[in-house]
Design a protein around this motif. Structure first.
Motif, mmCIF file in Angstrom:
data_model
loop_
_atom_site.group_PDB
_atom_site.id
_atom_site.type_symbol
_atom_site.label_atom_id
_atom_site.label_comp_id
_atom_site.label_asym_id
_atom_site.label_seq_id
_atom_site.Cartn_x
_atom_site.Cartn_y
_atom_site.Cartn_z
ATOM 1 N N GLY A 102 0.639 -1.280 -0.064
ATOM 2 C CA GLY A 102 -0.090 -0.074 -0.145
ATOM 3 C C GLY A 102 0.742 1.148 0.076
ATOM 4 N N TRP A 103 1.952 1.177 0.263
ATOM 5 C CA TRP A 103 3.036 2.267 0.056
ATOM 6 C C TRP A 103 3.338 2.496 -1.188
ATOM 7 C CZ3 TRP A 103 4.814 5.779 3.681
ATOM 8 C CH2 TRP A 103 4.406 5.538 5.130
ATOM 9 N N GLU A 104 3.529 3.979 -1.543
ATOM 10 C CA GLU A 104 3.940 4.199 -2.914
ATOM 11 C C GLU A 104 5.348 3.893 -3.086
ATOM 12 O OE1 GLU A 104 3.371 8.280 -3.574
ATOM 13 O OE2 GLU A 104 1.305 8.385 -2.997
ATOM 14 N N GLY A 105 5.962 3.717 -4.115
ATOM 15 C CA GLY A 105 7.341 3.185 -4.634
ATOM 16 C C GLY A 105 8.037 4.359 -4.103
ATOM 17 N N SER A 106 7.916 5.471 -4.101
ATOM 18 C CA SER A 106 8.697 6.710 -3.827
ATOM 19 C C SER A 106 8.907 6.733 -2.342
ATOM 20 C CB SER A 106 8.315 8.025 -4.281
ATOM 21 O OG SER A 106 6.916 8.404 -3.873
ATOM 22 N N LEU A 109 1.555 -9.044 -11.812
ATOM 23 C CA LEU A 109 2.504 -8.199 -10.867
ATOM 24 C C LEU A 109 3.840 -7.873 -11.938
ATOM 25 C CD1 LEU A 109 2.607 -10.504 -8.048
ATOM 26 C CD2 LEU A 109 1.506 -8.502 -8.095
ATOM 27 N N ARG A 110 3.572 -8.170 -13.193
ATOM 28 C CA ARG A 110 4.593 -8.000 -14.002
ATOM 29 C C ARG A 110 4.690 -6.579 -14.718
ATOM 30 N NH1 ARG A 110 3.727 -13.240 -17.360
ATOM 31 N NH2 ARG A 110 3.765 -14.481 -15.487
ATOM 32 N N GLY A 111 3.599 -6.113 -15.054
ATOM 33 C CA GLY A 111 3.423 -4.634 -15.710
ATOM 34 C C GLY A 111 3.076 -3.707 -14.860
ATOM 35 N N ARG A 112 2.494 -2.560 -15.431
ATOM 36 C CA ARG A 112 2.097 -1.348 -14.754
ATOM 37 C C ARG A 112 0.717 -1.527 -14.375
ATOM 38 N NH1 ARG A 112 3.787 4.305 -17.030
ATOM 39 N NH2 ARG A 112 2.508 4.663 -15.328
ATOM 40 N N SER A 113 0.354 -1.216 -13.187
ATOM 41 C CA SER A 113 -1.253 -1.172 -12.753
ATOM 42 C C SER A 113 -1.965 -0.100 -13.002
ATOM 43 C CB SER A 113 -1.049 -1.888 -11.413
ATOM 44 O OG SER A 113 -2.389 -1.815 -10.871
ATOM 45 N N PHE A 114 -3.196 0.100 -13.268
ATOM 46 C CA PHE A 114 -3.771 1.109 -13.368
ATOM 47 C C PHE A 114 -5.040 0.908 -12.675
ATOM 48 C CE2 PHE A 114 -1.859 0.271 -17.484
ATOM 49 C CZ PHE A 114 -1.311 1.638 -17.716
ATOM 50 N N TYR A 115 -4.924 0.139 -11.565
ATOM 51 C CA TYR A 115 -5.906 0.037 -10.444
ATOM 52 C C TYR A 115 -5.702 1.225 -9.351
ATOM 53 C CZ TYR A 115 -6.980 -4.486 -12.145
ATOM 54 O OH TYR A 115 -7.499 -5.640 -13.057
ATOM 55 N N PRO A 116 -6.594 1.493 -8.556
ATOM 56 C CA PRO A 116 -6.338 2.301 -7.438
ATOM 57 C C PRO A 116 -5.222 1.777 -6.268
ATOM 58 C CG PRO A 116 -8.555 2.101 -7.862
ATOM 59 C CD PRO A 116 -8.030 1.093 -8.640
ATOM 60 N N ILE A 117 -4.518 2.533 -5.744
ATOM 61 C CA ILE A 117 -3.686 2.033 -4.790
ATOM 62 C C ILE A 117 -4.066 1.116 -3.870
ATOM 63 C CG2 ILE A 117 -3.510 3.997 -3.219
ATOM 64 C CD1 ILE A 117 -0.354 2.634 -4.422
ATOM 65 N N LYS A 118 -5.115 1.242 -3.193
ATOM 66 C CA LYS A 118 -5.859 0.161 -2.378
ATOM 67 C C LYS A 118 -6.009 -1.094 -3.033
ATOM 68 C CE LYS A 118 -9.209 0.110 1.266
ATOM 69 N NZ LYS A 118 -10.443 0.907 2.040
ATOM 70 N N THR A 119 -6.614 -1.125 -4.187
ATOM 71 C CA THR A 119 -6.685 -2.286 -4.882
ATOM 72 C C THR A 119 -5.367 -2.880 -5.253
ATOM 73 O OG1 THR A 119 -8.849 -1.342 -5.757
ATOM 74 C CG2 THR A 119 -7.799 -3.255 -6.881
ATOM 75 N N GLN A 120 -4.414 -2.260 -5.471
ATOM 76 C CA GLN A 120 -3.064 -2.738 -5.860
ATOM 77 C C GLN A 120 -2.532 -3.490 -4.684
ATOM 78 O OE1 GLN A 120 -0.268 0.001 -7.827
ATOM 79 N NE2 GLN A 120 -1.674 1.066 -8.630
ATOM 80 N N GLY A 121 -2.658 -2.810 -3.508
ATOM 81 C CA GLY A 121 -2.215 -3.358 -2.140
ATOM 82 C C GLY A 121 -2.907 -4.848 -2.117
ATOM 83 N N ARG A 122 -4.113 -4.864 -2.198
ATOM 84 C CA ARG A 122 -4.980 -5.873 -2.106
ATOM 85 C C ARG A 122 -4.557 -6.912 -3.039
ATOM 86 N NH1 ARG A 122 -10.919 -3.086 -1.165
ATOM 87 N NH2 ARG A 122 -10.783 -2.710 0.869
#
Length: 119
Positions: free
Chosen positions: A9-13, A101-114
């Protein structure tokens, strides 16, 4: 080659030390007594965490049959690097297993964490 703790859930930066502090103080992550986790040079050595020696050879490409470690610090760094390679391999296995998990994700950050936690 297993994950024992996941904090998504944390941003890569975000700074690694900030994410670790969050895991330790807010999310209940702890280091079992007498054990250590490897961390990279961006962290400080502290109880439960071992960073490599700075200013010494570290990467495995710097060591070969003709260029072996010449100090205890270089030997530690070589072994640390070997162990870190296993950690990087685990991430490779995870990405190989889960195409999402291999490419860019366009899901919201909360969904990406899940997604990461589910994988």
């Amino acid at each position: 080659m297993q994950f024992i703790y996941v904090l998504a859930g944390w941003e890569g930066s975000a700074a690694d030390s900030r994410v670790l502090r969050d895991a330790l103080f807010r999310n209940g992550f702890s280091v079992p007594q007498g054990h250590y986790y490897l961390c990279d040079a961006g962290y400080m050595n502290c109880e439960g965490f071992l960073a490599p020696y700075r200013g010494q050879k570290y990467h495995l490409s710097e060591f070969n049959p003709h260029n072996q470690p010449s100090t205890a610090q270089e030997f530690f760094n070589m072994k640390h690097s070997q162990a870190r390679n296993v950690i990087e391999r685990v991430f490779g296995v995870l990405k190989a297993r889960w195409e999402i998990l291999r490419g860019r994700s366009f899901y919201p950050i909360k969904t990406q964490g899940r997604i990461i936690t589910a994988c």
